[in-house]
Design an enzyme around this catalytic site. Structure first.
Site, PDB file in Angstrom:
ATOM      1  N   TYR A  21       0.667  -1.070  -0.155  1.00 45.13           N
ATOM      2  CA  TYR A  21       0.036  -0.141   0.075  1.00 45.13           C
ATOM      3  C   TYR A  21       0.883   1.259   0.125  1.00 45.13           C
ATOM      4  O   TYR A  21       0.481   2.118   0.633  1.00 45.13           O
ATOM      5  CB  TYR A  21      -1.042   0.182   1.300  1.00 45.13           C
ATOM      6  N   TYR A 149     -13.632  -6.279   4.663  1.00 41.59           N
ATOM      7  CA  TYR A 149     -12.227  -6.418   3.650  1.00 41.59           C
ATOM      8  C   TYR A 149     -12.146  -7.797   3.757  1.00 41.59           C
ATOM      9  O   TYR A 149     -12.256  -8.523   4.662  1.00 41.59           O
ATOM     10  CB  TYR A 149     -11.388  -5.608   4.594  1.00 41.59           C
ATOM     11  N   ASP A 250     -15.681 -14.906   6.742  1.00 40.38           N
ATOM     12  CA  ASP A 250     -14.032 -14.771   6.649  1.00 40.38           C
ATOM     13  C   ASP A 250     -13.590 -14.617   8.098  1.00 40.38           C
ATOM     14  O   ASP A 250     -13.519 -13.486   8.527  1.00 40.38           O
ATOM     15  CB  ASP A 250     -14.116 -13.517   5.800  1.00 40.38           C
ATOM     16  N   LYS A 279      -4.053 -15.920   8.111  1.00 40.71           N
ATOM     17  CA  LYS A 279      -3.372 -15.179   9.149  1.00 40.71           C
ATOM     18  C   LYS A 279      -2.691 -16.080  10.187  1.00 40.71           C
ATOM     19  O   LYS A 279      -1.335 -16.483  10.076  1.00 40.71           O
ATOM     20  CB  LYS A 279      -4.113 -14.056   9.599  1.00 40.71           C
TER      21      LYS A 279
END
Ligand code: PLP
Length: 432
Positions: A21, A149, A250, A279
């Site tokens: 980013y 997200y 998610d 993750k």
């Protein structure tokens, strides 16, 4: 002898490597890291930072963890990788066993993939193929909520918040899905059925074309660090059943204890049809993710065409990653992680509360091992990052959010340094 991170390396990084980013032309600072151990990140210049990020939710046990090092070392002597097409191995099967065991009961089938975004792509393909298998090939759209997200690949981008999702440039090539209002009922707020008005309207009008609702359970992560009511999720599960729509959860950020429950959906007492994890799956050691599905979903998928599910990453079920994931889950279950996470939550609530007195602060909240200070204005990233590093803590604010999700093993004093740094830096930079 190990070489230090000299000017040449630094120059090459700045000239040639994209960081997440950021702009290549005018990038934000990067700090060379020499090593990391426990909750400490050692910079190349000798400074030590207390880690408040768990490397984006992943390093739940901290760094350089003896049990996890051992798992990788033992596995590497057998094999680092073999293809999963036509071959299988103990690390994958043992990991699948433990995952089927600790995830909600109905989730019995598992697909290993290499990153969270891919796990989301796989979940979307599963949902669409399920309905095709049942002769409902018209159900191909997704319904989601704003402020979500789900990753940076094209399929995942299409269900991220269209405004804050960082992807507005690509909006015209993304599949158009249905978006309802974000969950407006806070974690502790009193439930009111009106919070579901928009979701219900969309389902009423379009359920024949909707394959699944996809959302993050309880915690909306990168889309705004918002915590919403378990009752909301419970009702969404019921609506999915009423309208013949699958529920994809998610759990990539929330999984493995971060919210105080092993998986956040447990707080609502519900189970999804398809669930994505990633993750913290490997304790932050390697990249690995997975998509789990119920027997019912897998049967529907198998009714379609040849019955095959057409997806197969090159590094699917990588044995090194599976071994370290297995070790990480066993390690998590070997200590009273719930007590730790509860203690972190209490300390975050207590020590971040004074930030509410600052003019520029809109809200302060904590859930499990996640602490958030929401500001009225976006932070000056370059400036605030340096202030935190100068105070010896590693935090990575974005937009209007200064937040921490430390490794569960963090000691009380170290967490106080993180919360202290947040209070001090926000006081120094306070404005409306
Ligand atoms: C990080 C994240 C993803 C994407 O995972 P990657 O491994 O970065 O591709 C998807 N969903 C949620 C909720 C996440 O937090």
């Amino acid at each position: 002898m190990k070489k230090s991170f000299n000017d040449n390396l630094f120059g090459f990084d700045r000239g040639h490597i994209w960081h997440p980013y950021t702009s290549m032309k005018d990038p934000l600072a990067v700090y060379p890291v020499k090593s990391a151990s426990g909750v400490r990140i050692m910079l190349d210049d000798g400074r030590e930072l207390i880690d408040g990020m768990s490397s984006w939710w992943a390093a739940i046990h901290g760094y350089n963890v003896p049990e996890l090092n051992r798992a990788v070392n033992e596995q590497i002597n057998d094999m680092s990788h073999v293809m999963f097409g036509g071959l299988t191995h103990r690390p994958a099967v043992e990991l699948a066993e433990i995952l089927v065991d600790i995830t909600p009961g109905p989730l019995q089938k598992i697909f290993f993939c290499d990153s969270g975004s891919v796990a989301v792509e796989v979940a979307i393909k599963m949902a669409i193929q399920y309905w095709a298998g049942l002769g409902r090939g018209n159900k191909q759209k997704l319904l989601t909520v704003r402020s979500g997200y789900h990753g940076d690949t094209l399929g995942a981008m299409a269900v991220c918040d269209p405004v804050t999702g960082m992807h507005s440039l690509f909006k015209d090539i993304l599949v158009k899905h249905y978006f309802a209002e974000m969950p407006m009922c806070g974690y502790h707020d009193k439930w009111d059925e009106k919070y579901l008005n928009e979701i219900k309207d969309i389902l009423n009008a379009n359920h024949d074309s909707i394959a699944a609702i996809i959302m993050e359970p309880i915690v909306q992560g990168a889309g705004g660090m918002r915590f919403y009511s378990p009752r909301y999720l419970e009702r969404v599960r019921e609506l999915c059943d009423d309208f013949n729509v699958l529920l994809i959860l998610d759990e990539i950020a929330t999984g493995f204890g971060r919210t105080g429950s092993m998986f956040a959906c447990e707080k609502a007492g519900i189970s999804p049809d398809i669930m994505c994890i990633g993750k913290a799956l490997t304790g932050g050691y390697m990249t690995l993710a997975a998509t789990l599905a119920t027997e019912n979903v897998s049967e529907g998928i198998s009714l379609c065409g040849s019955g095959a599910f057409m997806h197969g990453p090159t590094f699917m079920a990588n044995p090194l990653a599976c071994s370290v994931a297995l070790a990480s889950i066993r390690l998590l279950m070997s200590y009273p992680w719930k007590d730790r996470v509860r203690a972190i939550e209490a300390q975050l609530k207590d020590e971040l509360a004074p930030c509410l007195n600052l003019q520029g602060v809109r809200d302060v909240r904590a859930l499990g091992a996640i602490g958030v200070v929401e500001l009225k204005q976006p932070v000056d990233m370059a400036d605030i990052q340096e202030r935190f590093v100068d105070r010896g803590v590693w935090l990575r604010p974005f937009g209007r959010l200064v937040y921490t999700m430390p490794p569960y093993v963090i000691k009380k004093e170290d967490l106080s340094k993180i919360t202290g740094a947040i209070s001090e830096v926000l006081k120094e930079t306070d404005h409306v």
